[in-house]
Motif scaffolding. Structure first.
Motif, PDB file in Angstrom:
ATOM      1  N   GLY A   9       0.817  -1.208   0.000  1.00  0.00           N
ATOM      2  CA  GLY A   9       0.000   0.000   0.000  1.00  0.00           C
ATOM      3  C   GLY A   9       0.847   1.252   0.000  1.00  0.00           C
ATOM      4  O   GLY A   9       2.003   1.247  -0.441  1.00  0.00           O
ATOM      5  N   GLY A  10       0.253   2.334   0.504  1.00  0.00           N
ATOM      6  CA  GLY A  10       0.950   3.616   0.522  1.00  0.00           C
ATOM      7  C   GLY A  10       2.222   3.580   1.342  1.00  0.00           C
ATOM      8  O   GLY A  10       2.310   2.891   2.355  1.00  0.00           O
ATOM      9  N   ALA A  11       3.218   4.319   0.882  1.00  0.00           N
ATOM     10  CA  ALA A  11       4.500   4.384   1.586  1.00  0.00           C
ATOM     11  C   ALA A  11       4.667   5.738   2.242  1.00  0.00           C
ATOM     12  O   ALA A  11       4.107   6.741   1.790  1.00  0.00           O
ATOM     13  N   HIS A  12       5.420   5.763   3.322  1.00  0.00           N
ATOM     14  CA  HIS A  12       5.710   6.995   4.046  1.00  0.00           C
ATOM     15  C   HIS A  12       7.221   7.114   4.237  1.00  0.00           C
ATOM     16  O   HIS A  12       7.963   6.148   4.037  1.00  0.00           O
ATOM     17  N   LEU A 132       9.532   9.697  -5.081  1.00  0.00           N
ATOM     18  CA  LEU A 132      10.226   8.551  -4.493  1.00  0.00           C
ATOM     19  C   LEU A 132       9.262   7.654  -3.721  1.00  0.00           C
ATOM     20  O   LEU A 132       9.317   6.418  -3.843  1.00  0.00           O
ATOM     21  N   LEU A 133       8.372   8.242  -2.938  1.00  0.00           N
ATOM     22  CA  LEU A 133       7.430   7.427  -2.167  1.00  0.00           C
ATOM     23  C   LEU A 133       6.436   6.719  -3.080  1.00  0.00           C
ATOM     24  O   LEU A 133       6.088   5.548  -2.860  1.00  0.00           O
ATOM     25  N   ARG A 134       5.978   7.395  -4.128  1.00  0.00           N
ATOM     26  CA  ARG A 134       5.020   6.778  -5.050  1.00  0.00           C
ATOM     27  C   ARG A 134       5.664   5.623  -5.807  1.00  0.00           C
ATOM     28  O   ARG A 134       5.074   4.559  -5.954  1.00  0.00           O
ATOM     29  N   ARG A 135       6.890   5.821  -6.279  1.00  0.00           N
ATOM     30  CA  ARG A 135       7.588   4.765  -7.022  1.00  0.00           C
ATOM     31  C   ARG A 135       7.937   3.595  -6.103  1.00  0.00           C
ATOM     32  O   ARG A 135       7.912   2.434  -6.530  1.00  0.00           O
ATOM     33  N   PHE A 136       8.270   3.899  -4.850  1.00  0.00           N
ATOM     34  CA  PHE A 136       8.550   2.823  -3.892  1.00  0.00           C
ATOM     35  C   PHE A 136       7.299   1.997  -3.635  1.00  0.00           C
ATOM     36  O   PHE A 136       7.349   0.763  -3.582  1.00  0.00           O
ATOM     37  N   ALA A 137       6.146   2.662  -3.517  1.00  0.00           N
ATOM     38  CA  ALA A 137       4.888   1.971  -3.243  1.00  0.00           C
ATOM     39  C   ALA A 137       4.364   1.195  -4.441  1.00  0.00           C
ATOM     40  O   ALA A 137       3.552   0.282  -4.284  1.00  0.00           O
ATOM     41  N   ALA A 138       4.824   1.535  -5.634  1.00  0.00           N
ATOM     42  CA  ALA A 138       4.242   0.980  -6.864  1.00  0.00           C
ATOM     43  C   ALA A 138       4.696  -0.455  -7.155  1.00  0.00           C
ATOM     44  O   ALA A 138       4.079  -1.142  -7.963  1.00  0.00           O
ATOM     45  N   GLN A 139       5.777  -0.928  -6.519  1.00  0.00           N
ATOM     46  CA  GLN A 139       6.301  -2.263  -6.796  1.00  0.00           C
ATOM     47  C   GLN A 139       6.255  -3.140  -5.556  1.00  0.00           C
ATOM     48  O   GLN A 139       6.439  -2.658  -4.432  1.00  0.00           O
ATOM     49  N   GLU A 140       6.031  -4.430  -5.795  1.00  0.00           N
ATOM     50  CA  GLU A 140       6.038  -5.373  -4.680  1.00  0.00           C
ATOM     51  C   GLU A 140       7.449  -5.725  -4.256  1.00  0.00           C
ATOM     52  O   GLU A 140       7.710  -6.007  -3.088  1.00  0.00           O
ATOM     53  N   ARG A 141       8.397  -5.680  -5.219  1.00  0.00           N
ATOM     54  CA  ARG A 141       9.784  -6.020  -4.923  1.00  0.00           C
ATOM     55  C   ARG A 141      10.716  -4.938  -5.470  1.00  0.00           C
ATOM     56  O   ARG A 141      10.478  -4.385  -6.545  1.00  0.00           O
ATOM     57  N   HIS A 142      11.775  -4.683  -4.721  1.00  0.00           N
ATOM     58  CA  HIS A 142      12.832  -3.763  -5.165  1.00  0.00           C
ATOM     59  C   HIS A 142      14.164  -4.486  -5.004  1.00  0.00           C
ATOM     60  O   HIS A 142      14.483  -4.973  -3.916  1.00  0.00           O
TER      61      HIS A 142
END
Length: 286
Positions: A9-12, A132-142
């Motif tokens: 979900g959303g990232a902070h 950065l937060l949106r792109r981090f939240a957009a993927q299940e794996r990094h």
């Protein structure tokens, strides 16, 4: 460490920065999903900001189970504590306590704590935060090599380097500085020249004055571009105006706003003479 796991979900900023520190330390992939019981029991899986458990031995770092009157503590706080960096981070990272408040108390209470209008909180956001937060939240794996992952690695590495570097810098300043008590009734922090010079000799001086509660209004430090010294006022104290010494033969620069000057002088008595001459006793400090 096999993996770093945080919530979907959303990232902070809290979970993003906690993951960044773990990436810098362990270099393993980040997975964004709810943890299983086996994840929480596996000390090779770091579970951040989710799971309802704070147990560093099992690498579990969640804060949501803390009582509502618990001091503001987020997953980032817990990871910094685990790495032995928290106390220094609270001293040197002015943004940290605000981040803890935002994550655990929300924007309204944080604004009240900061004594600013609620609308000021949104005005502090930037496209960097949002993207950065949106792109981090957009993927299940990094994973290693991906842009977001590598930026997070850089952020984590820079955070660690800054905190550890500031700790070392405070010790250096303590060893190489002295406080001058000057006759008009003010004090200045003087930093002796060392070889080699730091890349930025004035770095950390203001923080050291605050940390030690020295009450200095001026800082004198080696000029990185020459053999002399820089003189600057601390916290922009207007009772010092270095334009008053701009015509002195050994002063080669004095900013027209009066807050800084550069001199070829190296003798302590001459430098103190300059500070006294720049003092304006009849001016308010701010």
């Amino acid at each position: 460490m096999k993996s770093i796991l945080t919530h979907p979900g959303g990232a902070h900023k809290d979970d993003f920065l906690a993951c960044s520190l773990m990436i810098a330390r362990y270099g393993c992939e980040v997975i964004r999903r709810e943890p299983s019981e086996s994840d929480l029991e596996d000390c090779e899986v770091a579970v951040l900001d989710v799971g309802g458990e704070h147990d560093p031995e099992k690498m579990n770092f969640d804060h949501h189970q803390f009582d509502r009157d618990h001091p503001p503590t987020c997953a980032l706080s817990l990871v910094l504590q685990f790495m032995g960096l928290y106390e220094d981070a609270r001293q040197y990272c002015d943004w940290l306590e605000t981040s803890e408040w935002l994550d655990t108390r929300g924007a309204v209470k944080t604004a009240q704590w900061l004594e600013v209008d609620r609308s000021a909180m949104a005005k502090l956001n930037s496209p960097i935060d949002i993207t950065l937060l949106r792109r981090f939240a957009a993927q299940e794996r990094h994973c290693t090599g991906e842009p977001v992952y590598e930026v997070m690695r850089m952020i984590g590495e820079d955070m660690i380097a800054f905190i550890e570097g500031m700790r070392e810098r405070m010790l250096e300043i303590e060893a190489q500085s002295e406080v001058w008590e000057l006759e008009p009734g003010f004090s200045a922090l003087f930093l002796r020249r060392t070889e080699p010079l730091p890349a930025e000799p004035s770095a950390g001086l203001g923080r050291y004055i605050e940390m030690k509660q020295l009450g200095c209004v001026a800082m004198v430090y080696p000029d990185r571009r020459g053999e002399g010294y820089g003189l600057t006022r601390f916290n922009d104290d207007l009772r010092l105006d270095f334009t008053k010494i701009s015509e002195w033969e050994d002063v080669h620069f004095a900013h027209k706003a009066g807050f800084v000057a550069k001199t070829t002088a190296t003798d302590a008595e001459r430098l103190q003479e300059m500070l006294v001459a720049a003092w304006c006793s009849d001016v308010s400090k701010s």
